[in-house]
Structures are given as C-alpha cells and as structure tokens.
Design a protein around this motif. Sequence first.
Motif, short mmCIF file in Angstrom:
data_model
loop_
_atom_site.label_atom_id
_atom_site.label_comp_id
_atom_site.label_asym_id
_atom_site.label_seq_id
_atom_site.Cartn_x
_atom_site.Cartn_y
_atom_site.Cartn_z
N PRO A 63 36.64 14.19 6.64
CA PRO A 63 37.71 13.27 6.25
C PRO A 63 39.08 13.94 6.15
O PRO A 63 40.10 13.27 6.28
CB PRO A 63 37.25 12.74 4.90
N LEU A 64 39.13 15.25 5.94
CA LEU A 64 40.41 15.95 5.81
C LEU A 64 40.55 17.15 6.73
O LEU A 64 41.58 17.33 7.37
CB LEU A 64 40.63 16.40 4.36
N ASP A 65 39.54 18.00 6.79
CA ASP A 65 39.65 19.28 7.50
C ASP A 65 39.16 19.17 8.94
O ASP A 65 38.17 19.81 9.34
CB ASP A 65 38.90 20.37 6.73
N LEU A 66 39.90 18.41 9.73
CA LEU A 66 39.49 18.12 11.10
C LEU A 66 39.59 19.34 12.01
O LEU A 66 38.68 19.59 12.80
CB LEU A 66 40.35 16.97 11.63
N ALA A 67 40.64 20.12 11.91
CA ALA A 67 40.78 21.31 12.75
C ALA A 67 39.62 22.27 12.51
O ALA A 67 39.05 22.82 13.45
CB ALA A 67 42.11 21.99 12.49
N GLN A 68 39.24 22.44 11.27
CA GLN A 68 38.13 23.32 10.93
C GLN A 68 36.82 22.79 11.52
O GLN A 68 36.01 23.55 12.06
CB GLN A 68 38.01 23.45 9.42
N ALA A 69 36.60 21.48 11.43
CA ALA A 69 35.37 20.89 11.97
C ALA A 69 35.29 21.09 13.48
O ALA A 69 34.21 21.37 14.02
CB ALA A 69 35.31 19.40 11.62
N LEU A 70 36.41 20.96 14.18
CA LEU A 70 36.41 21.17 15.63
C LEU A 70 36.08 22.63 15.95
O LEU A 70 35.30 22.91 16.86
CB LEU A 70 37.76 20.79 16.22
N THR A 71 36.67 23.54 15.21
CA THR A 71 36.41 24.97 15.44
C THR A 71 34.94 25.29 15.20
O THR A 71 34.31 25.99 16.00
CB THR A 71 37.32 25.82 14.52
#
Length: 167
Positions: A63-71
Amino acid sequence: MAIVLITGGARSGKSRRAEARARACPGRPVYIATAEALDAEMEARIAQHRSRRGNDWIEREAPLDLAQALTETDGGGARLVDCLTLWLSNLLHAGRNWSDETALLTAALSRQQSPVILVTNEVGLGIVPDNALARTFRDAAGLLNQRVAEVADEVEFVVAGLPMKVK
C-alpha cells in the motif's frame, strides 16, 4: 524487459487488460496490490479481483512501499501493480511526500529486469473538483501518470474494454 502503463477511466477494463498482459509473459505473474481492505465494500472488490485472477498469481501487498516491492520481486515473472491511483491516495493519507515517492518509483522502474505492468486511473478528463483536497489529488495523479509514462516503454489507454496504444 518492458514497463507498461495502462490507464483509463473507472471500469474501463484496464485491470483485465493488465492481467492478460502479465499472463502472456514467461514465469508466474506477481500481483502487487496497493489497495487496503479498510471496509466491507473494498473487501468485496479485492475478493472479486482475486476470484477473477485465480490461484496462479503470487500476491504481494504494497500500500505504501511500492518501489521496495518491485525491487524485492524482480527477477521472476511479470509484476502487475494495481493500482497507482490507490497508491497515491494511500501516500496522501499517510502524510508521505508523493513527489519523492514517485521519484523512488521511477528510479526503481528503470532498474527492473522483469516486466512491470502498472494500472492507473485517468482522473483529469472530468470537471474541475469543487474542493482543494480533490484538486490536489487530481493534480498529483496527473503528474504521477506523466512521470511513470516517461519511463514506460509502452502506454495504453483503455476505453470500454478496448486498448489504444499511446506510446
């Protein structure tokens, strides 16, 4: 590798289009959900999406840390982010700087090895909202979409279930 942005209005068919694009890629697709089930109506929407997709997806909530999830999910099947508009709403409600988070997102997108398909709403085609918060959201959504479209290899606009290639 491809970054694909799929935009359109509410109930335009953009999520179905994005799901089909992700399934067409090699590997097991990853669904990165930005929605949070904060009420019964949203729980029902999430359940409907899950039912339509089936069990062959890996699910990840971001819900918030999208860049981290993609990485963290890079290197496998295609990732489907659904949706940037809800992500933006989450950022605004959490008091996070959406512009800084967008910069982190676009930087992460430029480093991806596996395909990423991002769904977003086109909110700027209607009337000017009557309150400051709604205008802030509309403006931020437009700028977010522009920044992601700049780094995307492809952009599609979906109308009535029909995709139109924009980029």
